[in-house]
Design an enzyme around this catalytic site. Structure first.
Site, PDB file in Angstrom:
ATOM      1  N   HIS A  62      -5.657   0.940   5.565  1.00  0.00           N
ATOM      2  CA  HIS A  62      -6.448  -0.105   4.919  1.00  0.00           C
ATOM      3  C   HIS A  62      -5.632  -1.392   4.829  1.00  0.00           C
ATOM      4  O   HIS A  62      -4.467  -1.424   5.225  1.00  0.00           O
ATOM      5  CB  HIS A  62      -6.964   0.337   3.554  1.00  0.00           C
ATOM      6  CG  HIS A  62      -5.929   0.568   2.498  1.00  0.00           C
ATOM      7  ND1 HIS A  62      -5.010   1.590   2.570  1.00  0.00           N
ATOM      8  CD2 HIS A  62      -5.664  -0.086   1.333  1.00  0.00           C
ATOM      9  CE1 HIS A  62      -4.243   1.572   1.499  1.00  0.00           C
ATOM     10  NE2 HIS A  62      -4.612   0.553   0.735  1.00  0.00           N
ATOM     11  N   HIS A  64      -4.548  -3.554   2.328  1.00  0.00           N
ATOM     12  CA  HIS A  64      -3.770  -4.103   1.222  1.00  0.00           C
ATOM     13  C   HIS A  64      -2.348  -4.470   1.653  1.00  0.00           C
ATOM     14  O   HIS A  64      -1.735  -3.756   2.462  1.00  0.00           O
ATOM     15  CB  HIS A  64      -3.735  -3.114   0.062  1.00  0.00           C
ATOM     16  CG  HIS A  64      -5.023  -3.079  -0.715  1.00  0.00           C
ATOM     17  ND1 HIS A  64      -5.416  -2.002  -1.468  1.00  0.00           N
ATOM     18  CD2 HIS A  64      -6.019  -4.012  -0.844  1.00  0.00           C
ATOM     19  CE1 HIS A  64      -6.591  -2.255  -2.021  1.00  0.00           C
ATOM     20  NE2 HIS A  64      -6.966  -3.466  -1.656  1.00  0.00           N
ATOM     21  N   ASP A  66       0.588  -4.153   0.438  1.00  0.00           N
ATOM     22  CA  ASP A  66       1.665  -3.173   0.306  1.00  0.00           C
ATOM     23  C   ASP A  66       1.575  -2.072   1.356  1.00  0.00           C
ATOM     24  O   ASP A  66       2.434  -1.182   1.399  1.00  0.00           O
ATOM     25  CB  ASP A  66       1.694  -2.567  -1.101  1.00  0.00           C
ATOM     26  CG  ASP A  66       0.415  -1.838  -1.473  1.00  0.00           C
ATOM     27  OD1 ASP A  66      -0.672  -2.278  -1.049  1.00  0.00           O
ATOM     28  OD2 ASP A  66       0.497  -0.817  -2.194  1.00  0.00           O
ATOM     29  N   HIS A  67       0.577  -2.150   2.232  1.00  0.00           N
ATOM     30  CA  HIS A  67       0.457  -1.203   3.350  1.00  0.00           C
ATOM     31  C   HIS A  67       0.582  -1.879   4.720  1.00  0.00           C
ATOM     32  O   HIS A  67       0.668  -1.174   5.722  1.00  0.00           O
ATOM     33  CB  HIS A  67      -0.872  -0.449   3.273  1.00  0.00           C
ATOM     34  CG  HIS A  67      -0.962   0.480   2.104  1.00  0.00           C
ATOM     35  ND1 HIS A  67      -0.865   1.853   2.220  1.00  0.00           N
ATOM     36  CD2 HIS A  67      -1.113   0.235   0.780  1.00  0.00           C
ATOM     37  CE1 HIS A  67      -0.964   2.402   1.022  1.00  0.00           C
ATOM     38  NE2 HIS A  67      -1.124   1.436   0.130  1.00  0.00           N
ATOM     39  N   HIS A 120     -11.521   3.236  -2.419  1.00  0.00           N
ATOM     40  CA  HIS A 120     -10.433   2.324  -2.775  1.00  0.00           C
ATOM     41  C   HIS A 120     -10.699   0.950  -2.164  1.00  0.00           C
ATOM     42  O   HIS A 120     -10.628  -0.074  -2.830  1.00  0.00           O
ATOM     43  CB  HIS A 120      -9.111   2.895  -2.292  1.00  0.00           C
ATOM     44  CG  HIS A 120      -7.906   2.075  -2.644  1.00  0.00           C
ATOM     45  ND1 HIS A 120      -7.504   1.865  -3.943  1.00  0.00           N
ATOM     46  CD2 HIS A 120      -7.015   1.414  -1.856  1.00  0.00           C
ATOM     47  CE1 HIS A 120      -6.419   1.107  -3.944  1.00  0.00           C
ATOM     48  NE2 HIS A 120      -6.109   0.822  -2.692  1.00  0.00           N
ATOM     49  N   ASP A 139      -4.674   5.453   0.421  1.00  0.00           N
ATOM     50  CA  ASP A 139      -4.901   5.395  -1.018  1.00  0.00           C
ATOM     51  C   ASP A 139      -6.234   6.042  -1.393  1.00  0.00           C
ATOM     52  O   ASP A 139      -6.883   5.646  -2.364  1.00  0.00           O
ATOM     53  CB  ASP A 139      -4.865   3.943  -1.508  1.00  0.00           C
ATOM     54  CG  ASP A 139      -3.451   3.391  -1.575  1.00  0.00           C
ATOM     55  OD1 ASP A 139      -2.509   4.105  -1.188  1.00  0.00           O
ATOM     56  OD2 ASP A 139      -3.290   2.240  -2.017  1.00  0.00           O
ATOM     57  N   HIS A 177       1.395   6.641  -1.897  1.00  0.00           N
ATOM     58  CA  HIS A 177       2.170   6.298  -3.091  1.00  0.00           C
ATOM     59  C   HIS A 177       2.749   7.538  -3.757  1.00  0.00           C
ATOM     60  O   HIS A 177       2.232   8.651  -3.595  1.00  0.00           O
ATOM     61  CB  HIS A 177       1.293   5.570  -4.124  1.00  0.00           C
ATOM     62  CG  HIS A 177       0.889   4.197  -3.721  1.00  0.00           C
ATOM     63  ND1 HIS A 177       1.652   3.074  -3.990  1.00  0.00           N
ATOM     64  CD2 HIS A 177      -0.202   3.750  -3.069  1.00  0.00           C
ATOM     65  CE1 HIS A 177       1.029   2.002  -3.533  1.00  0.00           C
ATOM     66  NE2 HIS A 177      -0.089   2.386  -2.953  1.00  0.00           N
TER      67      HIS A 177
END
Length: 249
Positions: A62, A64, A66-67, A120, A139, A177
């Site tokens: 996805h 985001h 942080d990915h 998410h 996530d 995570h």
């Protein structure tokens, strides 16, 4: 690094509590990396692989930051190609292969099956690699929990979790995570008398005290302990009471 029938998987800590996942196909030497939130940690991890520095594919679940924030540097340093969801192409790094749910894409001696996993985020996909007995869950599914609903609905997430629940029980769950300890505290409020959950929570506490990862886990373990996989609808509950097994896998 853990190994399953010719494939190895390795959790690479990224940022504060993210994991990128390195996968290697022993038969072909192919190396893939899922969801690099940064470059430095993953470039360092590549140096410890059998062919130091080799990276063939970056896989994305996805959009985001942080990915994906490490993607550009990983590509520039390794020449890797990038795979991600076509529905999210407008908010992902440049894709070499844009996939949609149901697609099957060759990967080394195996293949990726693209699973629709919104909730998410709307465009979220999970990537199942049967040859590695592993699913890159991003996530959507965590150990003892699931992702927050930021774009999708509870119904979206429920359907996504049921799709993952249909995979074989020995499938390794590779989440994005390290949330297991906090998830365990919530799960115990839902099922305080679940013996398997209490054992898992104790194991997780010891792992975190030692600074160790609590993942990968397996779908069988999550079915026994994760309240979000153990939840059923009223209709499904009626089927269970009628003697039908609504859980698959």
């Amino acid at each position: 690094m853990s190994g399953t029938t010719g494939w190895t998987t390795k959790a690479v800590p990224n940022l504060s509590d993210n994991y990128a996942w390195l996968l290697r196909d022993e038969a072909t030497g192919l190396v893939a990396l899922c969801d690099p939130g940064e470059a430095r940690a993953n470039l360092a991890a590549l140096q410890d692989m059998p062919e130091p520095g080799r990276l063939d594919w970056v896989l994305l679940t996805h959009h985001h930051p942080d990915h994906i924030d490490g993607v550009a540097e990983m590509v520039s340093k390794t020449g890797a190609k990038v795979l991600g969801a076509a529905a999210d192409a407008h908010r992902l790094p440049k894709l070499d292969i844009a996939v949609k749910p149901g697609d099957r894409v060759p990967l080394g001696s195996g293949e990726i099956e693209v699973l629709d996993s919104p909730g998410h985020t709307i465009g979220h996909v999970a990537l199942y690699i049967a040859a590695a007995h592993a699913v890159l869950a991003g996530d959507t599914l965590f150990s003892l929990g699931c992702g927050r609903l930021l774009e999708g609905t509870p119904a979206d997430m429920y359907r996504a979790l049921r799709l993952l629940d249909a995979l074989p029980g020995d499938t390794l769950v590779l989440p994005g995570h390290e949330y297991t300890e906090s998830n365990a505290r919530f799960a115990l409020t839902v099922e305080p008398d679940n013996a398997a959950l209490k054992d898992r929570a104790a194991e997780v506490r010891e792992l975190r005290k030692a600074g160790l990862a609590t993942v990968p886990t397996t779908l069988d373990q999550e079915r026994a302990t994760n309240p979000f996989l153990r939840a059923v609808t009223v209709e499904e509950l009626a089927e269970r009471r009628a003697g039908k097994d609504v859980f698959k896998g």
